[in-house]
Design a protein around this motif. Structure first.
Motif, PDB file in Angstrom:
ATOM      1  N   ASP A  84       0.828  -1.208   0.000  1.00  0.00           N
ATOM      2  CA  ASP A  84       0.000   0.000   0.000  1.00  0.00           C
ATOM      3  C   ASP A  84       0.861   1.257   0.000  1.00  0.00           C
TER       4      ASP A  84
ATOM      5  N   SER B 161      -8.792  -3.028  -1.662  1.00  0.00           N
ATOM      6  CA  SER B 161      -9.116  -1.616  -1.865  1.00  0.00           C
ATOM      7  C   SER B 161     -10.615  -1.366  -2.021  1.00  0.00           C
TER       8      SER B 161
ATOM      9  N   HIS C 139      -5.944   6.419  -6.536  1.00  0.00           N
ATOM     10  CA  HIS C 139      -4.584   5.956  -6.279  1.00  0.00           C
ATOM     11  C   HIS C 139      -3.616   6.265  -7.414  1.00  0.00           C
TER      12      HIS C 139
END
Length: 596
Positions: free
Chosen positions: A43, A116, A140
């Motif tokens: 992440d 996610s 993202h």
């Protein structure tokens, strides 16, 4: 730190990003296990747009560094002695590389996509892969393929709800829980073949059964909707209508496919539920599509019931057959005609326009759809209200395992019960609101009638159009509206008012607020979490020796084939003009050549 994006733009991470990074990673930071450590670093790599290379990852240590040659970023985490946690031992958080140049990040795996979107899928199972890949790119700055998004959703759905296969395995235990939490309910599952492949599931809650018997009208709608999940199938439903015209699901079934055999089984289970051999059940009126499987099943299991067709399908066939707007309008007037004389008048008007309507009536006998000839009581219901509900259920649940699908339906029915129960507590009238409105309209129309009293119970109602006979003891009016709708018509209201009676008291008992409250008086119990089911000591998902496997009807792989729609099928039928002077078809009043 600077990162070069796919479009060539050079971005600089601000102080908040750096602070967030330092807060996530620091020497001494502990992780519950190596998997959590690995996920956190993935992440972080995606958030800061650098590529991570794992040097070592086993049960005792985890070492990773930046994949760019010469970049000093590096982390070393190791297992603490005597415990399961991992602790960051060394960390060099400095980046000298320019980061990932494009949007395709190596760390954006299917597992990362699943994590996610898990929260959004929990709230919205209809979250589409296209929406997933777009949201991931916006939030993202990472581009994933459609297949990655699709597989990520599948993995997230399995983590949240379990797999489709687990759903079928736990069906016997689920049925036992329904009968345990809701005593008196019907819940059964059956399998076929040597492999015990799923075939049928039937559920009817005690609250629904009791509500139908206590105060619902003896009217049932039958319909189905096809499921588009992994193993296809169909959902069958029998629904009643409460006194305020609200839909009241009575019994629900999931079958491996829609067939004559499954419809016959569903109607046989419904007959057992209703107990047709008892005197407490009035003679039913059943509404459905004009489908041979349903017709045969109703004739077999409900031979004394009145079976009528849904007017939507009958009217669509009439419209597509004749393609004449005037004929369609007269057809609907014939449908609503209350007496045989009115109906025959409308038929004569249609025959004058086209002689072809005569053979059509032989295919669709009027006693199956026309109010004037239908022997049962439809209470003004000409279509199937359950159709839209079933299609919504199929749309909302087709991606859920079968137990979660039934739980979604149970939650919605339970919500209907709670909301309608609370709403009825605020009503101060004798009748439900919809019946109150009809009675008010009938009383207002009754003022223009002349009432002639023959005796204590019989009245002659005179109007400018015709004269009607009303018998308040048998609750019959010659216009037939009182008998058909269960509420006093305007003629009956005029007779009742003339002799000082309360019109509201002559409605059928099912229309009273007290009956409506009785319909929703019981509650549908919550099914406990699967971990609390008494399943210890047995094979997981099995009760006794029965272990249900998925059905054979599995959805084929790939994109579903689209039906070829021809252009000529989309063209609307040409409207036929009718002359306002001579009333002939084919020309307008301006072009009329007929003598006046």
């Amino acid at each position: 730190m600077q990162c070069l994006m796919a479009d060539g733009a050079l971005i600089t991470l601000d102080s908040d990003d750096i602070l967030a990074t330092e807060h996530v990673l620091a020497v001494g930071r502990e992780f519950p296990d190596v998997e959590t450590c690995r996920r956190t670093l993935k992440d972080l790599a995606i958030a800061l747009h650098f590529d991570l290379r794992i040097v070592k990852s086993d049960r005792s240590r985890f070492i990773a560094k930046c994949s760019k040659e010469g970049c000093p970023w590096r982390i070393h985490a190791a297992k603490c002695p005597g415990v399961q946690t991992f602790t960051v031992r060394t960390l060099n958080s400095e980046h000298t590389c320019e980061g990932v140049r494009d949007l395709h990040h190596q760390q954006a795996s299917v597992g990362w996509v699943a994590r996610s979107v898990e929260a959004r899928i929990r709230d919205n199972p209809q979250y589409k892969p296209k929406e997933i890949l777009q949201d991931i790119r916006d939030e993202h700055g990472v581009a994933v393929s459609y297949m990655q998004a699709w597989r990520g959703k599948e993995r997230s759905m399995a983590a949240l709800h379990g797999t489709y296969e687990e759903g079928y395995r736990f069906l016997p235990a689920y049925c036992e829980q329904i009968k345990l939490v809701n005593p008196g309910s019907f819940a059964s599952v059956s399998a076929s073949g040597p492999e015990n492949c799923f075939q049928r599931l039937f559920i009817a809650y005690r609250a629904c059964i009791s509500g139908f018997f206590s105060s619902c009208r003896p009217l049932l709608e039958l319909d189905r909707a096809h499921l588009k999940g992994k193993y296809l199938g169909a959902i069958l439903c029998a629904a009643a209508v409460d006194s305020d015209d609200g839909l009241f699901p009575l019994a629900i079934a999931i079958v491996d496919n829609e067939s004559d055999e499954n419809w016959s089984w569903f109607l046989s289970e419904l007959r057992k539920l209703l107990g047709m051999n008892t005197d407490s059940m009035p003679r039913l009126t059943i509404l459905s599509e004009r489908q041979s499987a349903i017709v045969e099943a109703v004739e077999t299991h409900f031979p004394t019931a009145f079976h009528g067709f849904c007017l939507r399908y009958v009217s669509e066939n009439f419209r597509d057959t004749f393609k004449n707007t005037k004929l369609v309008n007269i057809f609907w007037n014939a449908v609503y005609a209350l007496t045989a004389a009115e109906f025959e008048t409308k038929i004569s008007e249609m025959v004058e326009i086209s002689q072809d309507v005569v053979p059509w009536f032989e295919l669709y006998p009027p006693h199956l759809w026309a109010v004037a000839y239908f022997q049962g009581v439809r209470y003004g219901h000409f279509g199937l209200g359950i159709t839209e509900v079933l299609y919504n259920w199929a749309l909302e649940c087709h991606e859920l395992p079968i137990i979660q699908m039934m739980e979604h339906i149970r939650h919605q029915i339970s919500s209907w019960f709670d909301n309608r129960r609370d709403l009825s507590m605020r009503w101060n009238s004798i009748l439900v609101p919809s019946a109150e409105r009809r009675i008010t309209e009938a009383v207002a129309d009754a003022r223009c009638y002349q009432v002639l009293r023959a005796n204590e119970v019989e009245f002659e109602i005179v109007s400018t159009e015709r004269t009607n006979i009303v018998d308040i003891r048998t609750r019959v009016c010659s216009c037939r509206r009182w008998q058909i709708y269960g509420l006093p018509c305007a003629h009956a209201a005029a007779a009742l008012i003339s002799c000082g009676r309360n019109v509201h008291l002559f409605a059928e008992p099912c229309f009273t607020v007290s009956s409506y409250q009785q319909t929703y008086s019981q509650m549908i119990g919550e099914i406990p979490d699967r971990s609390l089911w008494k399943d210890e000591g047995e094979e997981v998902g099995g009760v006794g020796s029965l272990r249900i496997r998925p059905p054979k009807t599995r959805r084929p792989p790939g994109r579903p084939k689209k039906k070829v729609v021809r252009v000529e099928n989309l063209k609307r039928p040409k409207r036929i003009v009718q002359c306002g002077r001579c009333h002939l078809l084919g020309h307008s009043q301006k072009k009329c050549t007929q003598p006046i």
